[in-house]
Design an enzyme around this catalytic site. Sequence first.
Site, PDB file in Angstrom:
ATOM      1  CB  CYS A 130      -0.915   0.003   1.227  1.00  0.00           C
ATOM      2  SG  CYS A 130      -0.019   0.059   2.792  1.00  0.00           S
ATOM      3  CB  CYS A 132       4.410  -0.527   1.807  1.00  0.00           C
ATOM      4  SG  CYS A 132       3.335  -1.632   2.741  1.00  0.00           S
ATOM      5  CG  ASP A 176      14.287  26.140 -33.504  1.00  0.00           C
ATOM      6  OD1 ASP A 176      14.563  27.336 -33.660  1.00  0.00           O
ATOM      7  OD2 ASP A 176      14.911  25.213 -34.040  1.00  0.00           O
ATOM      8  CG  ASP A 221      16.432  20.667 -34.303  1.00  0.00           C
ATOM      9  OD1 ASP A 221      16.301  21.891 -34.164  1.00  0.00           O
ATOM     10  OD2 ASP A 221      17.046  20.143 -35.247  1.00  0.00           O
ATOM     11  CG  ASP A 232      16.265  25.021 -30.431  1.00  0.00           C
ATOM     12  OD1 ASP A 232      16.087  26.246 -30.526  1.00  0.00           O
ATOM     13  OD2 ASP A 232      16.238  24.238 -31.404  1.00  0.00           O
TER      14      ASP A 232
END
Length: 786
Positions: free
Chosen positions: A24, A27, A472, A675, A679
Amino acid sequence: MATGVDSIPVGDAPLLLEVEGMKCGGCVRAVEQRLLAQPGVRQASVNLLNRTAWVALDPAPAPPAQGDPVVPLIEALAAMGYVAQRRPLDGEGPLSLAERQQQRGWWQRWRQLVVALLLLLVSAGGHLAEARQLPLPWLADIHLHAVVATLALALPGRPILVAGARSALAGAPGMDTLVGLGMGSAYLASLVALIWPAVGWQCFFNEPVMLLGFVLMGRFIEERARLRTGDALRALWALQPDEALLLLGEGPQAPVRPVRVGALRPGDRVRLLPGDRVPADSRVLEGQSALDVSSLTGEPLPLEVQGGCELAAGSLNLQAPLVLEVLRAGRDSAVARIIGLVEQAQARKAPIQRLADQLAGRFTLVVLLLAAFTFVFWWQWGAQLWPQVLAHAPSAHPHGGHRSLGMGAETPLVLAIQLSIAVLVVACPCALGLATPTAISVGSGRAAQAGVLFRGGDAIEAAAALRTVLFDKTGTLTVGRPRLSALRLEDPTADEGVLVQLAASLEAQTRHPLAHALVERCQALSLPLLPVELCTTHPGQGLRGTVADRGTVLVGRPEWLQAQGVALPDPDQQWLAEQGSRGATAVAVALEGRLVGLLALEDALRPDAAEALGQLGALGLGLGLLSGDRQVAVQRLGAALGLEGAQLAWGLLPQQKLERLEAARGGGPVAMVGDGINDAPALAAADLGIAVGTGTQVALDAADLVVLGDRLTPIPMALRLAQRTMAKVRQNLAWAFGYNLVVIPIAAGVLLPGFGVLLSPPLAALLMACSSITVVVNALTLGRDA
């Protein structure tokens, strides 16, 4: 050429432990606190669903004398009653499903369930025999039921009792503690009534047996449902074959030997037959074929490959045999890195999950206090305030009667025991602990199958809350590689082939970004490059060289050729102006001082860019374009995508992109899609950084969401999936909290005085099991809807 998954971010390898015994949210909180308390542990995140603990250690290396840093962690958890081991990362591939199930005690649960159900049948038979609905009077014997209850608690119930006691002694009571107290108190009360009949209590040995049967049955069904949440991850593991055909020599007649994929090493040569999957990240040495990479990137069209192409492990060969050179194998392969990211994503918690785990960690203590209060209240005051709650039927058994809890209590003490046991058993911290990780696991697995990798549950939660997505330009919305878009012939004796061949032959001598586009077009026309002598580069202007049997060739900016004495008539000037207005880069080609023709090259728009932005707009998200490119190129691209005015920004440096991003945050959480290296700062600063898989490693490492391949349409798909995932999380949490808020007061006897409604412990156990199963099944519906 690559499949778009060769640069998957790896990052620091996390320490992943498999932890058995967690039941649970209490735990989970106890294991996290114990791990964080160990020296050298910087961060710990525990997943109840997968029963794993993701541990980040301090970067400072430990002295050699300290040995393996995992051992103290395993010993610390063992002291609390949890069995932990390090998940293998040796590149040998995953354990089989049967081995994983066996490690988790799958067959042991089967045996426990069968034994418990048999005992449950005996207990139910006793009820029927006592009610004279079953002509077997020996089944109603109280001593038989005492023996059955003893066997039930000593055999299939022993692990629950032991685990509950250990967690309680460790100061972290959990679900096993509640169930163990419920079964133990019912058994001990019945045993006292059997040994000392003078106390006047009823015997209810059937109740701990029935309670245990329902608990084990519920856990068995819950375990089956949990396994289904990992279907997507197992599907990814299945992409990597078990064996590969290793070439032992050179040439087409080289002998081949089947070897295990885990034995492959970089530099090995393997043969890939049609219908086989690529065993490791490889480079094509010989052959041409088409590969299905949809399982990795979601790309539906086959990928055409030839010598020099890089292939990701798991790609399916469709047509012809290939000879491959292994580049990365085992844990370094694309499939292994994808799975590692998915497992890390499932371990990294969403903020909403951390709150739920904190509440679940304290929930067990609250339930214990409520059970104690319920016991004291009904024993001392409840029966006196509402005497009608007691059943005054005379005892029909010399040992105080053999009744079912819930069928009537004749004394305040028996009623108090009955209701307090019901409170202990009906409370369900399991549902609280499972509410978030089940949905996160299914959502991240579905995303991985579609070629999208979330970094963690926090990334999924951030994606669901987005209000703006900024892009971008170069390499993100565009392909990132210039391509020949138009040409104009001036020399009537020339054609496209002559013009392109002359330009490509000179450009091939340089590393200029335009060279690749011209050489690529020359290859597409099946034209060879011409030998060039005395090639001179004029930086920022163009190239001058001598082509055999042709003469002196100039390739470069039209203005530079004019300065070299090459005439550009007015129609050519007008054509150049038109191409410039479109954002294209113009290149002029002259032979022996006479203009041959003009070429226009531009970075083409990704084929699915407009569709992706349209889908994002349909989700109600604001859109924007941040670029360091020229105004003309950005405005033209924006017009093609339906972006205008304040949605466009050009000529930006990385710092200026950050400033624009911060300004956009005024409208809510912001995502940045990029990419390139420039960036990376914006990706890291955004609420959600999204990197396209064909981008640079720096961008991929800074992103929270990685899109494999070169398509953009997975981005809106991923955001829709994140929204559905968080909706399931909220539904599960609402159910878990609502269930406990409603059922616990009923179990405590709130409706007993006025309506005569009470929950027997067996019914409470059944409700508790159903609550856990409900949240898991609800999360599984996410996989069907996606």
